[in-house]
Scaffold this motif. Sequence first.
Motif, PDB file in Angstrom:
ATOM      1  N   GLU A  46       1.506 -11.135   4.885  1.00  0.00           N
ATOM      2  CA  GLU A  46       1.462 -10.052   4.480  1.00  0.00           C
ATOM      3  C   GLU A  46       2.832  -9.496   5.197  1.00  0.00           C
ATOM      4  O   GLU A  46       3.504  -8.934   5.050  1.00  0.00           O
ATOM      5  CB  GLU A  46       0.334  -9.155   5.505  1.00  0.00           C
ATOM      6  CG  GLU A  46      -0.686  -9.373   5.462  1.00  0.00           C
ATOM      7  CD  GLU A  46      -2.303  -8.462   5.962  1.00  0.00           C
ATOM      8  OE1 GLU A  46      -2.916  -7.427   5.664  1.00  0.00           O
ATOM      9  OE2 GLU A  46      -1.754  -8.406   7.073  1.00  0.00           O
ATOM     10  N   TYR A  63       9.743  -7.082   1.318  1.00  0.00           N
ATOM     11  CA  TYR A  63       9.902  -5.641   0.166  1.00  0.00           C
ATOM     12  C   TYR A  63      11.447  -4.921   1.424  1.00  0.00           C
ATOM     13  O   TYR A  63      12.520  -4.217   0.866  1.00  0.00           O
ATOM     14  CB  TYR A  63       8.986  -4.931   0.730  1.00  0.00           C
ATOM     15  CG  TYR A  63       9.221  -3.239   0.263  1.00  0.00           C
ATOM     16  CD1 TYR A  63       9.001  -2.533  -0.634  1.00  0.00           C
ATOM     17  CD2 TYR A  63       9.109  -2.180   1.458  1.00  0.00           C
ATOM     18  CE1 TYR A  63       9.352  -2.021  -0.523  1.00  0.00           C
ATOM     19  CE2 TYR A  63       9.635  -1.120   1.745  1.00  0.00           C
ATOM     20  CZ  TYR A  63       9.966  -0.471  -0.186  1.00  0.00           C
ATOM     21  OH  TYR A  63       9.408   0.884  -0.013  1.00  0.00           O
ATOM     22  N   ASP A  92      13.247 -13.140  -4.624  1.00  0.00           N
ATOM     23  CA  ASP A  92      12.545 -14.022  -4.979  1.00  0.00           C
ATOM     24  C   ASP A  92      13.006 -15.230  -5.626  1.00  0.00           C
ATOM     25  O   ASP A  92      12.193 -16.848  -5.229  1.00  0.00           O
ATOM     26  CB  ASP A  92      11.251 -13.340  -6.016  1.00  0.00           C
ATOM     27  CG  ASP A  92      10.057 -12.794  -5.321  1.00  0.00           C
ATOM     28  OD1 ASP A  92       9.884 -13.150  -4.320  1.00  0.00           O
ATOM     29  OD2 ASP A  92       9.737 -11.434  -6.283  1.00  0.00           O
ATOM     30  N   GLN A 144       5.998 -10.653   2.816  1.00  0.00           N
ATOM     31  CA  GLN A 144       5.918  -9.679   1.825  1.00  0.00           C
ATOM     32  C   GLN A 144       6.526  -8.843   2.014  1.00  0.00           C
ATOM     33  O   GLN A 144       7.670  -7.902   1.522  1.00  0.00           O
ATOM     34  CB  GLN A 144       4.835  -9.305   1.660  1.00  0.00           C
ATOM     35  CG  GLN A 144       3.786 -10.287   0.826  1.00  0.00           C
ATOM     36  CD  GLN A 144       4.390 -10.954  -0.378  1.00  0.00           C
ATOM     37  OE1 GLN A 144       4.390 -10.125  -1.448  1.00  0.00           O
ATOM     38  NE2 GLN A 144       4.721 -12.178  -0.192  1.00  0.00           N
TER      39      GLN A 144
END
Length: 238
Positions: free
Chosen positions: A58, A65, A77, A61
């Motif tokens: 998490e 972001y 990415d 991510q």
Amino acid sequence: MDNAPNEIEAKLERLLKNVPQMEWVEIKLPTGADVKIRPLTFNDEKNIKTAFTLSQDESEQVIKYTLNGCVDGIDIDSMAIVDKDYMLYKIREISYGSTYPLEGKCENCKASNTLRLQLSSLPVNYAPEDQNHTVTLPDSKVRATFRMPTVSEEIFIGSLEKRMDNLSRFVVDIDGETDQSVIHAFLRKTTVRDVDVLRKEVYNSELGFEKVIVYRCKACDKENRTVLAINEHFFSAS
């Protein structure tokens, strides 16, 4: 009531008159690409501090972001993980300033030492321009072509076990053999020295900032080493 937004804007303009305009800054990444970064906003800081309270997956991510909004000129990415880590250091530098306090405990006398690092002055290791991502393995004498893990592949290298199990994923070919089943089997049948040499090349942690900080203890003058890590304390004002 119609004038309320204009009044707010006028008051904000007065309050923020000494605050520098948020500008994009161009930097060179350890692998050689040129990108632009900007300082963190209030929401960016909130997200990135929250990330360190989450699970590893998490957290990655949320950080990805946040970077998407702070970086221009590269796809997050597909960029190398060493580039992502370097960008986090540079974004911290332009957001809070170059000075960063770091605590080091002396291994000899246990005294606490407060170091005040200048992020802008830390040595940076860049990949050579002619780097071809190949290595000749010492025992099998074959040449291996590899690639560096990208941000989208962090899930495969989150632990030592995962790094061992997923090494073949980052090998493009072994002496011309591109079949992943062949590469996977080769790594399990060759010597551990071959595998170790290849693993160090694939997971090269020497690119980017010098993260190992050498200092002398203020109490006993013993030379010590500490690591400059990205954690929940890193993104804060000095």
